[in-house]
Design a protein around this motif. Structure first.
Motif, PDB file in Angstrom:
ATOM      1  N   ASN A  65      39.711  33.063  46.580  1.00 53.19           N
ATOM      2  CA  ASN A  65      40.301  33.948  47.227  1.00 53.19           C
ATOM      3  C   ASN A  65      42.757  32.484  47.079  1.00 53.19           C
ATOM      4  O   ASN A  65      42.214  32.370  47.711  1.00 53.19           O
ATOM      5  CB  ASN A  65      40.767  34.177  48.427  1.00 53.19           C
ATOM      6  CG  ASN A  65      40.602  35.731  48.593  1.00 53.19           C
ATOM      7  OD1 ASN A  65      40.814  36.190  47.837  1.00 53.19           O
ATOM      8  ND2 ASN A  65      40.632  36.372  50.164  1.00 53.19           N
ATOM      9  N   VAL A  94      44.606  43.708  44.194  1.00 47.67           N
ATOM     10  CA  VAL A  94      44.902  42.444  44.089  1.00 47.67           C
ATOM     11  C   VAL A  94      45.858  41.423  45.343  1.00 47.67           C
ATOM     12  O   VAL A  94      45.313  40.466  45.931  1.00 47.67           O
ATOM     13  CB  VAL A  94      45.302  41.897  42.757  1.00 47.67           C
ATOM     14  CG1 VAL A  94      45.439  40.332  42.758  1.00 47.67           C
ATOM     15  CG2 VAL A  94      44.111  42.625  41.199  1.00 47.67           C
ATOM     16  N   ALA A 115      35.012  28.306  39.396  1.00 46.72           N
ATOM     17  CA  ALA A 115      35.854  27.894  40.301  1.00 46.72           C
ATOM     18  C   ALA A 115      37.034  30.317  40.023  1.00 46.72           C
ATOM     19  O   ALA A 115      37.482  30.377  40.859  1.00 46.72           O
ATOM     20  CB  ALA A 115      37.231  27.020  39.849  1.00 46.72           C
ATOM     21  N   GLY A 116      35.734  30.544  38.852  1.00 47.69           N
ATOM     22  CA  GLY A 116      36.835  31.935  38.822  1.00 47.69           C
ATOM     23  C   GLY A 116      36.257  32.770  38.241  1.00 47.69           C
ATOM     24  O   GLY A 116      34.524  32.166  38.657  1.00 47.69           O
ATOM     25  N   PRO A 117      35.835  33.925  37.608  1.00 51.20           N
ATOM     26  CA  PRO A 117      35.110  35.118  37.747  1.00 51.20           C
ATOM     27  C   PRO A 117      34.055  34.206  36.138  1.00 51.20           C
ATOM     28  O   PRO A 117      33.876  34.769  35.623  1.00 51.20           O
ATOM     29  CB  PRO A 117      35.918  36.911  37.008  1.00 51.20           C
ATOM     30  CG  PRO A 117      37.522  35.763  37.051  1.00 51.20           C
ATOM     31  CD  PRO A 117      37.165  34.847  38.075  1.00 51.20           C
ATOM     32  N   LEU A 157      32.060  31.886  36.429  1.00 47.09           N
ATOM     33  CA  LEU A 157      30.774  32.717  37.320  1.00 47.09           C
ATOM     34  C   LEU A 157      30.050  32.917  35.887  1.00 47.09           C
ATOM     35  O   LEU A 157      28.815  32.888  36.278  1.00 47.09           O
ATOM     36  CB  LEU A 157      31.027  33.261  38.275  1.00 47.09           C
ATOM     37  CG  LEU A 157      30.336  34.439  38.794  1.00 47.09           C
ATOM     38  CD1 LEU A 157      29.087  33.170  39.623  1.00 47.09           C
ATOM     39  CD2 LEU A 157      30.366  35.292  39.725  1.00 47.09           C
ATOM     40  N   GLU A 185      30.818  43.406  44.433  1.00 49.94           N
ATOM     41  CA  GLU A 185      31.499  44.071  45.593  1.00 49.94           C
ATOM     42  C   GLU A 185      32.106  42.904  45.934  1.00 49.94           C
ATOM     43  O   GLU A 185      33.354  43.551  46.071  1.00 49.94           O
ATOM     44  CB  GLU A 185      30.240  44.400  46.324  1.00 49.94           C
ATOM     45  CG  GLU A 185      30.716  44.889  47.589  1.00 49.94           C
ATOM     46  CD  GLU A 185      30.630  46.231  48.403  1.00 49.94           C
ATOM     47  OE1 GLU A 185      29.019  46.789  47.704  1.00 49.94           O
ATOM     48  OE2 GLU A 185      30.930  47.112  48.686  1.00 49.94           O
ATOM     49  N   GLN A 186      32.139  41.886  46.532  1.00 42.59           N
ATOM     50  CA  GLN A 186      32.338  40.718  47.059  1.00 42.59           C
ATOM     51  C   GLN A 186      33.854  40.244  46.546  1.00 42.59           C
ATOM     52  O   GLN A 186      34.089  40.317  46.478  1.00 42.59           O
ATOM     53  CB  GLN A 186      31.854  39.310  47.301  1.00 42.59           C
ATOM     54  CG  GLN A 186      30.774  40.418  48.795  1.00 42.59           C
ATOM     55  CD  GLN A 186      30.181  38.191  49.036  1.00 42.59           C
ATOM     56  OE1 GLN A 186      30.896  37.802  50.167  1.00 42.59           O
ATOM     57  NE2 GLN A 186      28.717  38.362  49.047  1.00 42.59           N
ATOM     58  N   ILE A 187      33.400  40.109  44.632  1.00 36.90           N
ATOM     59  CA  ILE A 187      34.670  39.092  44.040  1.00 36.90           C
ATOM     60  C   ILE A 187      35.832  40.684  43.658  1.00 36.90           C
ATOM     61  O   ILE A 187      36.713  41.002  43.787  1.00 36.90           O
ATOM     62  CB  ILE A 187      33.713  39.799  42.480  1.00 36.90           C
ATOM     63  CG1 ILE A 187      32.838  38.743  42.289  1.00 36.90           C
ATOM     64  CG2 ILE A 187      35.405  39.600  41.285  1.00 36.90           C
ATOM     65  CD1 ILE A 187      32.824  37.645  42.024  1.00 36.90           C
ATOM     66  N   HIS A 188      35.232  42.370  44.473  1.00 40.90           N
ATOM     67  CA  HIS A 188      36.332  43.152  44.185  1.00 40.90           C
ATOM     68  C   HIS A 188      37.445  43.042  45.733  1.00 40.90           C
ATOM     69  O   HIS A 188      37.765  43.411  45.228  1.00 40.90           O
ATOM     70  CB  HIS A 188      35.181  44.630  44.263  1.00 40.90           C
ATOM     71  CG  HIS A 188      35.029  44.644  42.986  1.00 40.90           C
ATOM     72  ND1 HIS A 188      35.331  45.338  42.033  1.00 40.90           N
ATOM     73  CD2 HIS A 188      34.169  45.582  42.824  1.00 40.90           C
ATOM     74  CE1 HIS A 188      34.929  45.245  40.299  1.00 40.90           C
ATOM     75  NE2 HIS A 188      33.796  45.647  41.270  1.00 40.90           N
ATOM     76  N   ALA A 189      36.982  42.452  46.328  1.00 36.13           N
ATOM     77  CA  ALA A 189      37.680  42.463  47.684  1.00 36.13           C
ATOM     78  C   ALA A 189      38.070  40.932  47.587  1.00 36.13           C
ATOM     79  O   ALA A 189      39.332  40.607  49.109  1.00 36.13           O
ATOM     80  CB  ALA A 189      36.871  41.926  48.930  1.00 36.13           C
ATOM     81  N   LYS A 190      38.390  40.643  46.831  1.00 34.90           N
ATOM     82  CA  LYS A 190      39.174  39.123  46.422  1.00 34.90           C
ATOM     83  C   LYS A 190      40.106  39.396  45.822  1.00 34.90           C
ATOM     84  O   LYS A 190      39.666  39.969  44.782  1.00 34.90           O
ATOM     85  CB  LYS A 190      38.362  38.008  45.220  1.00 34.90           C
ATOM     86  CG  LYS A 190      36.647  37.749  46.148  1.00 34.90           C
ATOM     87  CD  LYS A 190      37.351  37.129  47.594  1.00 34.90           C
ATOM     88  CE  LYS A 190      36.068  36.308  48.442  1.00 34.90           C
ATOM     89  NZ  LYS A 190      36.714  36.049  49.838  1.00 34.90           N
ATOM     90  N   SER A 191      41.243  38.199  45.752  1.00 31.83           N
ATOM     91  CA  SER A 191      42.510  38.917  44.771  1.00 31.83           C
ATOM     92  C   SER A 191      41.522  38.413  43.435  1.00 31.83           C
ATOM     93  O   SER A 191      42.110  37.109  42.545  1.00 31.83           O
ATOM     94  CB  SER A 191      43.917  37.571  45.014  1.00 31.83           C
ATOM     95  OG  SER A 191      42.942  36.586  45.557  1.00 31.83           O
ATOM     96  N   VAL A 192      41.428  39.014  43.000  1.00 32.18           N
ATOM     97  CA  VAL A 192      40.802  38.927  41.326  1.00 32.18           C
ATOM     98  C   VAL A 192      40.748  40.310  40.384  1.00 32.18           C
ATOM     99  O   VAL A 192      40.627  41.589  41.428  1.00 32.18           O
ATOM    100  CB  VAL A 192      38.728  38.658  41.240  1.00 32.18           C
ATOM    101  CG1 VAL A 192      38.548  38.501  39.530  1.00 32.18           C
ATOM    102  CG2 VAL A 192      39.076  37.731  41.337  1.00 32.18           C
ATOM    103  N   SER A 193      41.802  40.783  39.776  1.00 30.80           N
ATOM    104  CA  SER A 193      42.083  42.337  39.288  1.00 30.80           C
ATOM    105  C   SER A 193      40.848  42.788  38.314  1.00 30.80           C
ATOM    106  O   SER A 193      40.168  41.748  38.032  1.00 30.80           O
ATOM    107  CB  SER A 193      43.234  41.714  38.098  1.00 30.80           C
ATOM    108  OG  SER A 193      43.393  40.658  37.502  1.00 30.80           O
ATOM    109  N   ARG A 194      40.872  43.816  38.369  1.00 29.49           N
ATOM    110  CA  ARG A 194      39.648  44.405  37.222  1.00 29.49           C
ATOM    111  C   ARG A 194      39.664  43.715  35.804  1.00 29.49           C
ATOM    112  O   ARG A 194      39.305  43.713  34.947  1.00 29.49           O
ATOM    113  CB  ARG A 194      40.057  45.985  36.950  1.00 29.49           C
ATOM    114  CG  ARG A 194      39.868  45.882  38.429  1.00 29.49           C
ATOM    115  CD  ARG A 194      39.199  47.817  38.453  1.00 29.49           C
ATOM    116  NE  ARG A 194      38.920  48.660  39.925  1.00 29.49           N
ATOM    117  CZ  ARG A 194      38.173  49.832  39.787  1.00 29.49           C
ATOM    118  NH1 ARG A 194      38.295  50.486  38.954  1.00 29.49           N
ATOM    119  NH2 ARG A 194      37.508  50.302  40.912  1.00 29.49           N
ATOM    120  N   LYS A 246      36.927  30.206  47.268  1.00 28.30           N
ATOM    121  CA  LYS A 246      38.284  29.504  45.311  1.00 28.30           C
ATOM    122  C   LYS A 246      38.737  30.896  45.131  1.00 28.30           C
ATOM    123  O   LYS A 246      39.768  30.756  44.606  1.00 28.30           O
ATOM    124  CB  LYS A 246      37.630  28.572  44.195  1.00 28.30           C
ATOM    125  CG  LYS A 246      37.108  27.756  44.918  1.00 28.30           C
ATOM    126  CD  LYS A 246      36.347  26.791  43.496  1.00 28.30           C
ATOM    127  CE  LYS A 246      35.748  25.481  43.656  1.00 28.30           C
ATOM    128  NZ  LYS A 246      35.245  24.879  42.476  1.00 28.30           N
TER     129      LYS A 246
END
Lengths: 307, 538
Positions: free
Chosen positions: A106, A74, B286-288, B291, B384-393, A104
């Motif tokens: 990021n 993260v 704005a977030g998972p 979404l 896939e793109q979500i995982h590459a963001k600063s979003v934790s599992r 957003k």
């Protein structure tokens, strides 16, 4: 000492019994464009997915910004932008919504740069994603990634669906990032793209990195093609070790073309100079030559001399 | 066929059947198995005269009529007549669900995935894929219908004759085919498979409710709902064949419209056109969490309205249900007015307890769907793109679970509130608190089932769909369980069976608390499994 942004050491990945990555070692330095090339199925995307913490490595180590790619995913992702090889988008969101959302996530905002990119790529953000073609879906990911403020950009075959005009726009943008001292990992099999943009290259084959270095260094390992016309016939050429594929021109006398190992160019030139050079043309090996050479070896299992 | 529009239809039909064979077998085993097993049990259940008499009295109550359809047979009664009445509407529901599943799968889903484009690029007629999908449905239904009839003949119930059994099987086949064809039409209207499924279920749900309401008022009106036609077969009584004809005509009509619609649209497009949307994301997206909520928006709204309408429709017949005078005038004379009120109250609450099972199982469905999307969306490449963001599992997992729970919990609540609100029209007044006992009572069961799904999704993503067994079996075991006289252990196999009869009785708070704790643990286990593994490759 050059700052290393990405460091991969003997990375391995197994899917059940299948060894997808056997031994991957390379690094990406600050401010450089690193080209990651190899055929389909060699392990490019798997390596990138390990780097992104989507897949868990079975062995070896990988760090980005000095942090472990699995445990600190993260934190790393906050300074990274990524464009996947196949872009799949949520069908009932518009392209514009997806771009904003990706920004957003990021903690960044739709900026003037985003608008500029949308204009450059001539992209219509109001359509629902399910109606976009492959190229347009790729544009969504590219616009989002390129307008993200990051230190490392990872592109996995980003231009496979783009037309040459858009490919050009992409390349310009990447060069701009490079000027800002950003680091870029570019996986591709479009060799002209890699040749044009990359400072250093890593070649992957069947889950192993078989060669890394700058294009110049790599050229050193291979042969230059020389076409020459001399005053006197040069029949002794075949006696020089390292000269291959000698072909005499059927139309013009004393015109011959051959390929020569880089370390033997000196010897060849001495011989040619003694015969009185009329014209000389040397073609450095293209990345394609390099690539084919490695992969032909691959299919035959031994280094072939057929060049 | 000379017309090139139909070229290769036969080949495609075989291809579709081969592509789906495993799923067809699964549905077939479930449906035919359920029919056969129940039929085998009926003679022992209602063997005695007194058992027969008491079940007929029960089946004639409005509550039972609303759930299973009217009992119109004349004495002398036998187990086959009772079987036909209890199983007809219920099996029709399953047949319709199976047909919706395969109809969408072989049409719009093929178009969504781009396979249809590949097929159409070959020497295949314009109408061939739709012909093949129709033929596939026809063959599946015919096959299942024949097996159903054979299983009924084999069960040798008292009072069952071959003619009735054949009508039962083939009647269900025609009924299923009619709904399959309706779904083929919905697949033309909507431009994506999810929309087509939602539309199909909407149509089925409305027709089911219409059947319920007319059955309770006056079964003659049930002709208005094609779902009610299945009751008009009068199996093992007069064996009416002509509703089968009506169903086939209905099916034919729907197919014709579907073909007309298909001929007038492009591949990939629907008649309900997708409009251009927002240029920029709204502040909310704005977030998972937002979404996932946004992606589920339409189905969320449809489910919520559906649950409210379902609850309200059942509640609206409380007045009829809770009127013992109608079903048993003798009792009123024996008891005083107050006693009658109390008895009516018990009847209504008993009915509500059974409905609560329907509501909790129904509201589990969208919740489970959302949980399983954690892998489904992954496979589609959306994450896939979500995982590459600063979003934790953890954030991603919690977002899916949160949306799932909101949908499930709210659905259950709305079902019960709808029942309460519409039930106000009855003479007997029952407080909201009483009805909410059903909510508090069944909420933990919902949590446990959803959390068990989360464990499977985290641990064994490839076979996560087997968690559907929980609500499917739970529904069958509890809805039919009382009538089939299932042993306790068979009812207790799913968490729904652990709950006592709410709102008739009070919530067992200690059990509720334990179940909630179990759910919490399972959610955590699910997350640990999810966090430690590779994401599913698409």
């Amino acid at each position: 000492m050059v700052e290393k942004i990405v460091e991969i050491n003997h990375l391995q990945k197994k899917f059940g019994k299948v060894q997808a990555l056997e031994d991957i070692t390379f690094d990406v330095r600050k401010g450089e464009v690193f080209g990651f090339i190899g055929p389909n199925g060699a392990g490019k995307s798997t390596t990138i997915r390990v780097l992104l913490g989507i897949l868990r490595a079975s062995g070896g180590s990988a760090t980005i910004f000095g942090q472990d790619v699995w445990h600190d995913a993260v934190a790393i992702h906050g300074r990274l932008a990524y464009v996947p090889g196949d872009v799949y988008l949520w069908p009932n969101l518009t392209g514009g919504e997806v771009i904003d959302l990706l920004l957003k996530l990021n903690h960044q905002k739709h900026s003037a740069r985003t608008d500029a990119l949308i204009k450059q790529f001539e992209f219509d953000p109001t359509k629902k994603s399910r109606t976009y073609s492959k190229g347009n879906r790729q544009k969504v990911a590219l616009i989002a990634a390129l307008s993200t403020e990051a230190d490392l950009y990872i592109f996995d075959e980003p231009t496979s669906g783009l037309d040459p005009l858009n490919e050009e726009i992409f390349q310009q943008n990447v060069l701009q990032l490079k000027q800002q001292r950003k680091s870029i990992l570019l996986s591709s099999h479009i060799l002209s793209e890699v040749e044009r943009m990359c400072d250093r290259i890593g070649i992957i084959r069947q889950g192993k990195i078989i060669e890394t270095g700058s294009l110049d260094e790599m050229r050193h390992l291979t042969r230059t093609v020389i076409t020459v016309q001399t005053n006197e016939p040069v029949s002794e050429l075949d006696q020089i070790d390292g000269v291959h594929n000698i072909k005499e021109d059927s139309k013009q006398t004393n015109k011959v073309s051959f390929s020569v190992d880089s370390e033997k160019i000196d010897a060849a030139m001495e011989l040619l100079a003694a015969k009185g050079i009329v014209s000389l043309q040397s073609t450095p090996p293209t990345l394609e030559d390099l690539f084919l050479r490695y992969y032909n070896n691959d299919s035959q299992g031994v280094k072939s001399d057929a060049q | 066929m000379h017309n090139s529009n139909f070229k290769q239809a036969g080949f495609l039909t075989r291809f579709y059947l081969r592509k789906d064979w495993f799923r067809i077998i699964v549905w077939l085993v479930c449906i035919v198995g359920l029919m056969g097993v129940a039929a085998g049990k009926f003679d022992s259940l209602y063997g005695t005269k007194s058992a027969m008499k008491s079940i007929v009295t029960t089946l004639k109550t409005p509550a039972m009529v609303s759930l299973f359809g009217p009992f119109t047979a004349q004495p002398p009664y036998n187990s086959a007549l009772i079987y036909a009445m209890e199983m007809m509407v219920f099996m029709g529901l399953f047949m319709a669900m199976m047909n919706i599943y395969f109809a969408v799968r072989s049409t719009r889903a093929q178009e969504d995935s781009g396979v249809l484009e590949l097929i159409r690029a070959h020497g295949v007629g314009k109408h061939a894929p739709l012909i093949a999908a129709t033929a596939e449905l026809f063959i599946i239904n015919l096959f299942i219908g024949i097996l159903e009839a054979l299983s009924l003949i084999a069960a040798k119930m008292d009072g069952a004759d071959a003619a009735g059994s054949w009508l039962f099987g083939l009647g269900l086949a025609a009924f299923g085919f009619m709904f399959g064809c309706a779904s083929l039409l919905m697949a033309q209207l909507s431009d994506n498979s999810r929309g087509a499924t939602i539309l199909s279920y909407l149509v089925m749900g409305l027709l089911f409710l219409l059947r319920m309401l007319t059955d309770v008022q006056n079964p003659d009106y049930t002709w208005w709902s094609p779902f009610g036609w299945i009751e008009k077969l009068a199996i093992y009584e007069t064996n009416n064949w002509w509703p089968v004809g009506a169903m086939l005509i209905g099916a034919l009509l729907m197919i014709m419209i579907a073909f007309y619609a298909q001929a007038h649209r492009d591949v990939g497009a629907g008649l309900i056109v997708t409009k251009p949307g927002r240029k920029r994301a709204s502040v909310v997206l704005a977030g998972p969490f937002s979404l996932i909520f946004r992606l589920e928006r339409i189905s969320f709204i449809v489910w919520m309205i559906g649950m409210l309408v379902l609850g309200a429709s059942y509640g609206s017949i409380f007045g009829t249900v809770g009127d013992i005078m109608k079903t048993n005038p003798m009792m009123v004379q024996l008891m005083g007015g107050n006693a009658v009120d109390a008895a009516n109250r018990v009847v209504i609450l008993n009915f509500a307890s059974l409905l609560a099972i329907v509501f909790v199982v129904m509201s589990t469905i969208p919740a489970m769907q959302t949980v399983m999307k954690i892998n489904g969306d992954e496979r589609k490449g959306w994450l896939e793109q979500i995982h590459a963001k600063s979003v934790s599992r953890l954030q991603l997992y919690c977002s899916y679970i949160a949306v799932a729970l909101i949908t499930g919990v709210l659905g259950l609540l709305l079902g019960i509130l709808g029942m309460y609100a519409a039930g106000q029209s009855a003479d007997v007044h029952i407080s909201l608190d009483r009805f909410l006992q059903a909510f508090y009572g069944y909420l933990p069961a919902l949590l446990v089932v959803v959390s068990a799904t989360a464990v499977l999704a985290g641990l064994l993503p490839r076979i996560q769909t087997i968690s559907w067994l929980l609500p499917a079996y739970g529904f069958i075991s509890l809805y039919l369980g009382g009538l089939l006289d299932l042993p306790d252990w068979a009812v207790n196999l799913t968490p729904y069976g652990w709950v006592n009869k709410v709102p008739l009785h009070n919530v067992q708070w200690d059990l509720a608390l334990e179940m909630t704790a179990l759910a919490l643990i399972l959610f955590i286990v699910g997350f640990i499994c999810y966090k430690r593994r590779d994401m599913v490759e698409n």
